[in-house]
Each structure stands twice: as C-alpha cells, then as structure tokens.
Design a protein around this motif. Structure first.
Motif, PDB file in Angstrom:
ATOM      1  N   GLN A 342      -1.230  -1.984  -0.392  1.00 41.82           N
ATOM      2  CA  GLN A 342      -1.891  -3.473  -0.919  1.00 41.82           C
ATOM      3  C   GLN A 342      -3.158  -3.618  -0.451  1.00 41.82           C
ATOM      4  N   LEU A 343      -4.006  -4.532  -1.303  1.00 46.53           N
ATOM      5  CA  LEU A 343      -5.435  -4.602  -0.930  1.00 46.53           C
ATOM      6  C   LEU A 343      -5.417  -5.882   0.060  1.00 46.53           C
ATOM      7  N   ILE A 344      -6.484  -5.716   1.038  1.00 49.61           N
ATOM      8  CA  ILE A 344      -6.793  -7.025   1.680  1.00 49.61           C
ATOM      9  C   ILE A 344      -8.293  -7.146   1.830  1.00 49.61           C
ATOM     10  N   ARG A 345      -8.810  -8.136   1.859  1.00 45.63           N
ATOM     11  CA  ARG A 345     -10.158  -8.330   1.921  1.00 45.63           C
ATOM     12  C   ARG A 345     -10.871  -8.091   3.158  1.00 45.63           C
ATOM     13  N   GLU A 346     -11.996  -7.138   3.106  1.00 45.48           N
ATOM     14  CA  GLU A 346     -12.673  -7.198   4.219  1.00 45.48           C
ATOM     15  C   GLU A 346     -14.212  -7.283   4.059  1.00 45.48           C
ATOM     16  N   GLY A 347     -14.609  -8.366   4.360  1.00 48.18           N
ATOM     17  CA  GLY A 347     -16.150  -8.770   3.880  1.00 48.18           C
ATOM     18  C   GLY A 347     -16.413  -8.745   2.741  1.00 48.18           C
ATOM     19  N   GLU A 348     -17.290  -7.966   1.988  1.00 46.78           N
ATOM     20  CA  GLU A 348     -17.583  -8.219   0.673  1.00 46.78           C
ATOM     21  C   GLU A 348     -16.794  -7.333  -0.288  1.00 46.78           C
ATOM     22  N   ILE A 352      -7.491  -0.995   1.750  1.00 43.62           N
ATOM     23  CA  ILE A 352      -5.952  -0.684   1.505  1.00 43.62           C
ATOM     24  C   ILE A 352      -5.109  -0.751   2.869  1.00 43.62           C
ATOM     25  N   ARG A 353      -4.140  -1.558   2.597  1.00 41.96           N
ATOM     26  CA  ARG A 353      -3.400  -1.806   3.807  1.00 41.96           C
ATOM     27  C   ARG A 353      -2.010  -0.956   3.419  1.00 41.96           C
ATOM     28  N   SER A 354      -1.473  -0.099   4.234  1.00 39.69           N
ATOM     29  CA  SER A 354      -0.458   0.742   4.027  1.00 39.69           C
ATOM     30  C   SER A 354       0.914   0.359   5.051  1.00 39.69           C
ATOM     31  N   ARG A 355       1.909   0.027   4.522  1.00 39.63           N
ATOM     32  CA  ARG A 355       3.143  -0.315   5.356  1.00 39.63           C
ATOM     33  C   ARG A 355       4.235   0.420   5.071  1.00 39.63           C
ATOM     34  N   PRO A 356       5.012   0.861   6.129  1.00 39.36           N
ATOM     35  CA  PRO A 356       6.353   1.463   5.693  1.00 39.36           C
ATOM     36  C   PRO A 356       7.225   0.744   4.759  1.00 39.36           C
ATOM     37  N   VAL A 357       7.781   1.219   3.876  1.00 39.94           N
ATOM     38  CA  VAL A 357       8.567   0.326   2.925  1.00 39.94           C
ATOM     39  C   VAL A 357       9.869  -0.102   3.631  1.00 39.94           C
ATOM     40  N   ALA A 358      10.144  -1.420   3.134  1.00 45.87           N
ATOM     41  CA  ALA A 358      11.108  -2.384   3.889  1.00 45.87           C
ATOM     42  C   ALA A 358      12.296  -1.577   4.024  1.00 45.87           C
ATOM     43  N   GLU A 359      12.626  -0.818   2.710  1.00 49.84           N
ATOM     44  CA  GLU A 359      13.939   0.094   2.941  1.00 49.84           C
ATOM     45  C   GLU A 359      14.173   0.724   4.393  1.00 49.84           C
ATOM     46  N   LEU A 360      13.009   1.190   5.072  1.00 47.89           N
ATOM     47  CA  LEU A 360      13.184   1.926   6.213  1.00 47.89           C
ATOM     48  C   LEU A 360      13.966   1.197   7.312  1.00 47.89           C
TER      49      LEU A 360
END
Ligand code: FRU
Length: 497
Positions: A342-348, A352-360
């Motif tokens: 996912q994309l998250i905002r950081e300043g200007e 990218i945020r990477s999270r283990p998939v929910a299936e895990l």
C-alpha cells in the motif's frame, strides 16, 4: 525424524532430486512432505531440493497462484538456471510442480515474468483458450565465456493447460541484444491497450512496448542521476498503487546488487508517473523497500481477473553476498512471506507499506498473552505482536546456547543485530548490525515472524520492514524487552508442509 524414518526420508529426498530433473512435465512430483531438515523454513516457500534464487512469473490464473523461481536442480549453488514451479490456492500452502522451463541452445533461463494473454494477442493460444505467456531472459553461457557482449536476450514460452506444460516460442529470441552485457529480467504488464516491458539494462531501466508480446519497440530509458548505483540494476517491476486520497501513482522497483543500505543486494523504488512511454519520479530521494539484508529481486502481481484490488509481493529471502554459502545442504534459500503493498503518505511524498497477507493468519495455531519484560516464547514457529512505549526500546530474542538477535530503537534509528544470531562464520558479510532510519516515525507496533531460519520484522503495520535470515542452533525461545507496554501477544504457528 526418528531413526525408523530415515530410510523413508532418504528415498523421499532421492525421489525429489531425481524427479526434479527427469519427471516428465505435467506429472506431479513425489516430495518429502515433512521438509524437516535443520533450518528448513516451515511456513516460508523453499524449493524441494537444491538451489533457488529470484521468484519469477508470479501470476494468478483460474484459482491458482503460480510461483516460478530461479532454480538449479543439479546443485545447491547457483548454476545453469531453470524455472522451478509451484502453485498455491491460498498464498500459504504450496504444491511443488515439475520444472516449467529448462535451458536450451539459446541459453539458461534467467528471471522474468508471466502474463495471461486474455485476448490471445500473441496468437500462441486460441481465442477460446488464450495462453499464459512467460517472458524471460536467455543467458547464453557460451557467448559469455567467449567474451561477447550480447549474450543476454529475451525469450518466450507459453502454456494452454493452466501452466502445467510450457512450450518455447519457435521465433525466440523475441528481443535481441544491442551489445550490452547486462540486459535482462523482463517484467511485462498490460498497460492500456499495449504490453509494456520493463527491462534492466546495466544501470538503467529500459521500457519497450508491444501489441502481441512478440514484436517489441523501444520507448524510453529511466536513469535519474540521484538514484542508487552501487551495483548492477536488476529485476525491475512497474505497477500502480493508490494513495490514501485515492490518486493513482506509478511505482518502479529496481533491485541492485551490491549497493544495498545494509550491504549487498537490496531493492530501491521510485514513486511517480508512467505516461505509457516514460517513467518520471516525483521525488529525488532514494527509497528502500526493506532495510533487512534479505529481501531481493522481489516481484509484484495482482490476482486479476478476479481482482480483490491487492498488489501482492514476494521476494527472495537471501543476499548475493552469501547466498551460495549459507549452512544448508539439501536446498538453498527461501522466499519472504507474501506481502500486500500500500502507499502511505510521508511528508511531501509517499512510502510503500508492506504487510503480510491476511491469509497468513490461518497459520495461527494458538494464542497467548505474555506479561512483563522477560518470558519464554514456547513455540519454534511464532508470530509476536509487541507494543513499544514512546521513546527508545530494545528487544532481545535468544536461546539457551546464548545465540540471539537484538532489535533496538535508539533516537531516530532502528537497528537489527545478528552478529551473535547463530552460525555465521560462513561469510564475513553475515554477522552484522543493520541500521534503518526512522525519519521521525514513532514506533507503536512490532510484528515479528520467527521461522527456523528467518526473522521478519514489520514496524507500524509494515511502514518499515526488516527481513533477515539467521541460523541458530536452537530456536530463539526467550524474549527480553526494555521500553515496552506490558501485554504481548504470541501466536504459535503451524508449518505448511
Ligand atoms: C537477480 C539475478 C537476475 C538474473 C538472475 C539469474 O538475483 O541476478 O538479474 O536474471 O538473478 O539467476
């Protein structure tokens, strides 16, 4: 395994290694379903036997995720590359299939991608049965040996039976080499009404377009002067993510080796725009996907046509600085956990945020709550959920033998120390302290996955990630914490084999 099992295990391992190189394609492999050797990952993907590097050709088709990978079935070190193959219905459990694509007179089969050619634009299937198409690099070892510059070209193979059998296109190579030694790793995706190929060309990414996957036209080069150039550029990936405000951004991944922030191999990425021809980055800061030493050559894909909107990611959990000499024998190396991006905002700009998939989460066998600053983990395979207080903290995971890893926040830095993590004398590059900048981020959640030979740390839901391999003689069984809130969650996980 007990002694009574050893002959069975031996036969099973033999069957796997023989089966790997000689099973007729399409036939299911016999495999040792226990995969119980020391250090063998229990819930990460690893090859049935022998060498593996990059994941390739991730594609979702008719209810199955296909994972291909760089594979040398005759040895546990890198060599003549094949595409190994496995499938999964849930991203958690994998079934090994026979080798999909093997070397031929044009060369070894290096990294690449796979697409579903839904309109049969290539003509390699039929309108009623459109093909899966794999686009990969041919690496001609004879040309390389002879000192030629043009030994890497791009080739194609296709399948019309749900990826079970692969046929090489008779017109290969589809993209010849203009005289550049590093010319590889095609990542192809459908963009608008054309196919776009991103190709790593030594120190830049080159884009090509095609209407039929067979004839390719040069479009542009991406090579900003401020990017990281500590090593050769490899394994590009071009895709979109949506900002929290709902705006679409183009992302370009570029793996580089060496030159990573903590030594050796790592993946930098760019956030910006792709206008169908040219990629432009909107920031001139180098961004790294993972600050651990062991996440390289990763690829993204989505589960179209049944899209649930996720952009999925999987990486090779090793580093060229020592991949060939890690202390395993029957197989070498594993993949990272599959993650959703996912994309998250950081300043200007955006991160990218990477999270283990929910299936895990289906790996969770039991849950317990731990109190205080020192407790036993009580599970070899575990997921820890920890909540630091504001300020600095320290987390030590160790065993009775005195082996340990140390994760610490000091000021604006996060460090991961694996210098006493276990066996580490196989490479000078291995026993190190890795550092990640926090850029002002307060840490309020740590999610840590422990498998037999890896530690993956997801900070603040994946806003910062460290993927690290380790080789402890015993599992890390004790946690010692400073600077944390009182309640900690520990999940015991089950293996997948
Ligand atoms: C990246 C890489 C690719 C290449 C493959 C060869 O790890 O070097 O550039 O295609 O591995 O196995």
């Amino acid at each position: 395994p007990t002694n009574a099992f050893l002959p069975v295990l031996f036969l099973a391992v033999l069957a796997v290694s023989v089966g790997c190189s000689s099973a007729p394609s399409g036939e299911k492999l016999e495999q040792d379903s226990r995969f119980d050797e020391p250090f063998r990952p229990q819930y990460h993907f690893s090859p049935p036997s022998q060498w593996m590097n990059d994941p390739n050709g991730m594609v979702y088709f008719e209810g199955e995720y296909h994972l291909f990978y760089q594979h040398y079935p005759d040895s546990n070190v890198w060599g003549p590359m094949h595409w190994g193959h496995a499938i999964s219905e849930d991203l958690v459990h994998w079934e090994h299939l026979p080798i999909a694509i093997a070397p031929d007179s044009l060369g070894w089969i290096f990294s690449g991608s796979a697409v579903f050619d839904e309109t049969n634009s290539s003509g390699l299937g039929t309108p009623d049965n459109p093909p899966l198409v794999a686009i990969y690099t041919y690496h001609d070892p004879v040309g390389a040996e002879a000192g030629r510059e043009d030994f890497q070209t791009q080739g194609i193979a296709y399948s019309t039976d749900r990826g079970r059998n692969w046929t090489k296109y008779t017109g290969n190579p589809v993209l010849k080499n203009p005289g550049i030694r590093d010319f590889r790793d095609p990542k192809v995706s459908r963009i608008g009404d054309r196919w776009i190929m991103s190709l790593a060309v030594k120190d830049r990414i080159r884009f090509y377009s095609s209407g039929n996957l067979l004839d390719w036209t040069y479009e542009s080069d991406f090579q900003p002067e401020w990017a990281a150039y500590g090593g050769v550029w490899e394994c590009p990936d071009l895709f979109t993510l949506t900002t929290p405000e709902g705006e679409e951004k183009w992302i370009l991944f570029v793996s580089i080796n060496p030159g990573g922030p903590n030594g050796g191999s790592a993946t930098q990425y760019f956030v910006g725009d792709f206008d169908g021809t040219t990629f432009t980055s909107e920031s001139d800061q180098v961004k790294w996907l993972d600050y651990g030493a062991d996440n390289y050559a990763g690829v993204t894909w989505s589960n179209v046509p049944e899209s649930d909107g996720r952009r999925l990611f999987i990486g090779w959990m090793s580093n060229w600085a020592y991949a060939n000499v890690v202390p395993t024998e029957n197989w070498r190396s594993a993949n990272t956990l599959p993650r959703a991006l996912q994309l998250i905002r950081e300043g200007e700009t955006y991160l990218i945020r990477s999270r283990p998939v929910a299936e895990l989460e289906k790996l969770r066998k039991s849950a317990s709550t731990k109190e205080g600053d020192s407790w036993d983990i009580e599970a070899e395979l575990a997921e820890l959920l920890l909540f630091p207080e504001a300020g600095d903290f320290r987390l030590e995971l160790g065993n009775q033998a005195g082996e340990k890893v140390l994760l610490a926040k000091k000021g604006d830095q996060l460090t991961f120390d694996r210098s006493q993590s276990g066996i580490s004398g196989f490479s000078e590059a291995f026993p190190a302290l890795h550092t990640a900048p926090l850029n002002g981020m307060e840490v309020n959640e740590l999610r840590v996955f422990l498998d037999r030979s890896s530690v993956e740390v997801f900070v603040n839901q994946g806003a910062l990630v460290l993927s690290e391999i380790v080789f402890p003689e015993q599992p890390y069984s004790q946690a010692r914490l400073t600077g944390f809130k009182r309640n900690h969650r520990v999940y015991e996980l089950t293996g997948i084999w």
